[in-house]
Design an enzyme around this catalytic site. Structure first.
Site, PDB file in Angstrom:
ATOM      1  CB  CYS A 242      21.766 -63.892 -14.203  1.00  0.00           C
ATOM      2  SG  CYS A 242      21.973 -65.335 -13.181  1.00  0.00           S
TER       3      CYS A 242
HETATM    4  O1  KQY Z   1      20.183 -66.407 -15.745  1.00  0.00           O
HETATM    5  C1  KQY Z   1      19.192 -66.355 -15.087  1.00  0.00           C
HETATM    6  N1  KQY Z   1      19.203 -66.755 -13.863  1.00  0.00           N
HETATM    7  C2  KQY Z   1      17.961 -65.841 -15.713  1.00  0.00           C
HETATM    8  C3  KQY Z   1      16.715 -66.256 -15.111  1.00  0.00           C
HETATM    9  C4  KQY Z   1      15.539 -65.724 -15.876  1.00  0.00           C
HETATM   10  C5  KQY Z   1      14.366 -65.602 -15.077  1.00  0.00           C
HETATM   11  C6  KQY Z   1      13.208 -65.052 -15.803  1.00  0.00           C
HETATM   12  N2  KQY Z   1      12.127 -64.925 -14.913  1.00  0.00           N
END
Ligand code: KQY
Length: 371
Positions: free
Chosen positions: A357
């Protein structure tokens, strides 16, 4: 100056390559917001720096930091890592960054999707997200890559391609009313075909239990080779993850990919123990109206599937869990030509995601057609 293109990658002969294809490098954003990252984001910054250092063993890494954090990032990051100044709302470049596409002449372009913080005003994880939404455009401008800019909300973590015409997605995310409510399943498939250059859209159901992204596929199931996927798994039937993974397995076993192949499914066992936020960790996160709160005792969506495939190495999370070694061994089996490096996953998970991510690969290639 790079152009904004009104055609589609499909029309122009471009496709999103698989992550295992050669990279020019990797992009990251530097974490700093104290309402998402505990203790002023300092522990997260160490975790991001470890990821950047590990990836830079295989390919060049660029980390984008805000004006206020530039000097700190430069000091904390490995000297091999390039640091550039860029404003953003948070640090999830998989989701707010560009998706790079290539053609068979070695040209690279970018798709600059719309980003709405995983759900916009209805269900988003923070507000505003205007600076995140500019990250794709800024990265492509720096790289002089021509850009497609569809009016379509999509996060890079919600797709996973094999580079040979197939994409994995989840219904929980792609069909969620807080992304593209004006489009139905068939219209969403058309967008994916047009902008990723794929033919087969392979629909899974729900993402990992309690994943706050509305079930991003990159935390659940990923291509690891043409015709092969890895799926997060548990044998514990009392765990809510069991039914989610079992349903994904049933669907995967019924698919044919774009080349007509059945998929070989590898199971990657999730951490043996639920990964839960401690009281101390929750207390370190500033509470701000409009940002998802962190509560002691909440289970997090920990998954070893959230790894990054770099040139020569795979960077995967470890959680100080009995299954860490098992996951590393499985990944070594799946990626026999790459070294498996692990870095601490907990601080990134506390922010809501994993190594995949916070990274975005840039494929090897040339930015603009030479006359
Ligand atoms: O891709 C992801 N797991 C992003 C998560 C965003 C979290 C913001 N608090």
């Amino acid at each position: 100056m790079p152009r904004v293109l009104t055609s589609t990658p499909r029309q122009d002969g471009f496709r999103m390559p698989a992550e295992w294809e050669p990279h020019a490098g990797c992009w990251m954003l530097w974490p700093e917001r104290s309402d998402n990252w505990r203790n002023g984001a300092k522990p997260a910054q160490h975790a991001f720096a470890a990821v950047a250092a590990a990836i830079s063993e295989g390919e060049p890494v660029t980390v984008c930091a805000s004006p206020g954090e530039y000097a700190v990032a430069r000091e904390m990051l490995d000297p091999a890592v390039r640091v550039v100044e860029m404003t953003s709302n948070d640090s999830w470049i998989r989701d707010c960054g560009p998706t790079f596409v290539v053609n068979d002449r070695g040209l690279v372009r970018g798709v600059d999707w719309k980003f709405n913080a995983w759900g916009g005003l209805a269900d988003g994880l923070y507000f505003p997200w205007d600076q995140d939404d500019l990250v794709g455009e800024k990265v492509l401008e720096l790289e002089r890559d021509d850009r497609y800019a569809p009016d379509f909300v999509l996060e890079g973590g919600s797709i996973d391609v094999d580079g040979e015409g197939s994409v994995l997605v989840t219904e929980e995310c792609l069909l969620n009313v807080d992304r593209n409510p004006q489009l139905d399943r068939a219209e969403i498939e058309t967008m994916l075909r047009d902008y990723l250059g794929v033919e087969a859209v392979l629909w899974l159901g729900r993402g990992v239990h309690l994943d706050e992204t509305d079930g991003h596929v990159d935390n659940l199931c990923r291509f690891v080779a043409p015709g092969e996927v890895v799926l997060t798994w548990t044998d514990d039937r009392s765990d809510p993850q069991y039914e989610i993974s079992a349903d994904a397995l049933r669907r995967l076993e019924g698919f044919r990919d774009a080349r007509g192949r059945p998929l070989k499914v590898h199971r990657l066992h999730q951490p043996a123990r639920p990964v839960v936020i401690t009281a101390e960790e929750a207390a370190g996160v500033d509470r701000v109206h409009g940002t998802l709160p962190r509560q002691a005792g909440d289970r997090m969506a920990a998954s070893y599937v959230n790894f990054y495939i770099a040139n020569g190495v795979v960077v995967a999370p470890r959680f100080d869990d009995p299954h860490d070694a098992r996951a590393q061994a499985k990944l070594a089996e799946l990626f026999p030509t790459r070294r498996i490096l692990t870095t601490p996953g907990r601080e990134i998970l506390l922010g809501g995601g994993g190594i995949h991510c916070i990274t975005q690969q840039q494929p090897l290639g040339r930015p603009v057609a030479s006359a």
